[in-house]
Scaffold this motif. Sequence first.
Motif, mmCIF file in Angstrom:
data_model
loop_
_atom_site.group_PDB
_atom_site.id
_atom_site.type_symbol
_atom_site.label_atom_id
_atom_site.label_comp_id
_atom_site.label_asym_id
_atom_site.label_seq_id
_atom_site.Cartn_x
_atom_site.Cartn_y
_atom_site.Cartn_z
ATOM 1 N N ALA A 176 0.822 -1.212 0.000
ATOM 2 C CA ALA A 176 0.000 0.000 0.000
ATOM 3 C C ALA A 176 0.853 1.257 0.000
ATOM 4 C CB ALA A 176 -0.916 0.007 1.210
ATOM 5 N N VAL A 177 0.421 2.235 -0.802
ATOM 6 C CA VAL A 177 1.050 3.554 -0.862
ATOM 7 C C VAL A 177 0.134 4.514 -0.118
ATOM 8 C CG1 VAL A 177 1.774 5.429 -2.381
ATOM 9 C CG2 VAL A 177 2.212 3.051 -3.038
ATOM 10 N N HIS A 178 0.692 5.182 0.903
ATOM 11 C CA HIS A 178 -0.091 6.034 1.799
ATOM 12 C C HIS A 178 0.240 7.510 1.624
ATOM 13 C CE1 HIS A 178 -1.269 2.500 4.191
ATOM 14 N NE2 HIS A 178 -0.030 2.072 3.943
ATOM 15 N N ASP A 179 -0.798 8.337 1.650
ATOM 16 C CA ASP A 179 -0.678 9.791 1.689
ATOM 17 C C ASP A 179 -0.668 10.169 3.166
ATOM 18 O OD1 ASP A 179 -1.217 12.517 1.913
ATOM 19 O OD2 ASP A 179 -2.658 12.529 0.268
ATOM 20 N N ARG A 180 0.456 10.629 3.659
ATOM 21 C CA ARG A 180 0.621 10.893 5.097
ATOM 22 C C ARG A 180 -0.376 11.910 5.637
ATOM 23 N NH1 ARG A 180 0.104 9.604 9.253
ATOM 24 N NH2 ARG A 180 1.383 10.059 11.034
ATOM 25 N N THR A 181 -0.782 12.864 4.841
ATOM 26 C CA THR A 181 -1.688 13.903 5.331
ATOM 27 C C THR A 181 -3.140 13.438 5.375
ATOM 28 O OG1 THR A 181 -1.924 14.843 3.114
ATOM 29 C CG2 THR A 181 -0.216 15.777 4.542
ATOM 30 N N THR A 237 3.698 -4.739 -7.064
ATOM 31 C CA THR A 237 2.293 -4.834 -6.665
ATOM 32 C C THR A 237 1.820 -3.634 -5.855
ATOM 33 O OG1 THR A 237 2.899 -6.101 -4.701
ATOM 34 C CG2 THR A 237 2.329 -7.363 -6.686
ATOM 35 N N ALA A 238 2.527 -2.520 -5.927
ATOM 36 C CA ALA A 238 2.130 -1.320 -5.174
ATOM 37 C C ALA A 238 0.823 -0.762 -5.717
ATOM 38 C CB ALA A 238 3.223 -0.262 -5.259
ATOM 39 N N ARG A 239 -0.040 -0.376 -4.781
ATOM 40 C CA ARG A 239 -1.316 0.259 -5.121
ATOM 41 C C ARG A 239 -1.639 1.281 -4.047
ATOM 42 N NH1 ARG A 239 -4.685 -5.142 -6.643
ATOM 43 N NH2 ARG A 239 -3.480 -5.681 -8.482
ATOM 44 N N ALA A 240 -2.497 2.211 -4.381
ATOM 45 C CA ALA A 240 -2.867 3.255 -3.423
ATOM 46 C C ALA A 240 -3.636 2.662 -2.250
ATOM 47 C CB ALA A 240 -3.702 4.320 -4.111
ATOM 48 N N CYS A 241 -3.420 3.208 -1.083
ATOM 49 C CA CYS A 241 -4.106 2.794 0.140
ATOM 50 C C CYS A 241 -5.607 3.041 0.002
ATOM 51 C CB CYS A 241 -3.535 3.597 1.308
ATOM 52 S SG CYS A 241 -4.448 3.432 2.844
ATOM 53 N N PRO A 271 -9.146 8.418 -2.358
ATOM 54 C CA PRO A 271 -10.549 8.284 -2.752
ATOM 55 C C PRO A 271 -10.720 7.611 -4.115
ATOM 56 C CG PRO A 271 -9.842 10.550 -2.978
ATOM 57 C CD PRO A 271 -8.727 9.806 -2.309
ATOM 58 N N LEU A 272 -9.736 7.697 -4.978
ATOM 59 C CA LEU A 272 -9.848 7.077 -6.301
ATOM 60 C C LEU A 272 -9.553 5.583 -6.254
ATOM 61 C CD1 LEU A 272 -8.095 9.779 -8.482
ATOM 62 C CD2 LEU A 272 -10.528 9.469 -8.052
ATOM 63 N N ARG A 273 -8.868 5.170 -5.180
ATOM 64 C CA ARG A 273 -8.525 3.760 -4.979
ATOM 65 C C ARG A 273 -7.940 3.166 -6.258
ATOM 66 N NH1 ARG A 273 -12.365 -0.752 -2.253
ATOM 67 N NH2 ARG A 273 -10.653 -2.160 -1.906
ATOM 68 N N LEU A 274 -6.770 3.629 -6.580
ATOM 69 C CA LEU A 274 -6.119 3.293 -7.840
ATOM 70 C C LEU A 274 -5.751 1.813 -7.903
ATOM 71 C CD1 LEU A 274 -3.853 6.417 -7.983
ATOM 72 C CD2 LEU A 274 -5.962 6.019 -9.220
ATOM 73 N N TYR A 275 -6.685 1.019 -8.355
ATOM 74 C CA TYR A 275 -6.456 -0.408 -8.453
ATOM 75 C C TYR A 275 -6.099 -0.801 -9.874
ATOM 76 C CZ TYR A 275 -7.209 -2.166 -3.829
ATOM 77 O OH TYR A 275 -7.057 -2.472 -2.507
#
Length: 80
Positions: free
Chosen positions: A17-22, A56-60, A65-69
């Motif tokens: 998972a790739v996380h946006d810290r803010t 296999t990185a994907r957005a958290c 909100p877009l949940r980039l899968y």
Amino acid sequence: MASYFVAHSASLDGVHAVHDRTRCPPACFPRNATEYLGEYRSASQAVTVARLVYATARACICCDPLRLYAPPAATTPLRS
């Protein structure tokens, strides 16, 4: 621009998972098992950079909100 981090450990389904810290809630952000990716304008840019190391990185799902899968990048052996 937001600060992005990628989880070292994959989840049960193999995703890093790739996380946006803010925007990532504290309960969803793995504190000790992440690597700083840098400052990016969007999660898609951060995911692209994370995929250089973790195919296999994907957005958290908690903070994007877009949940980039998008499908993971194809893994091919590097030529010497």
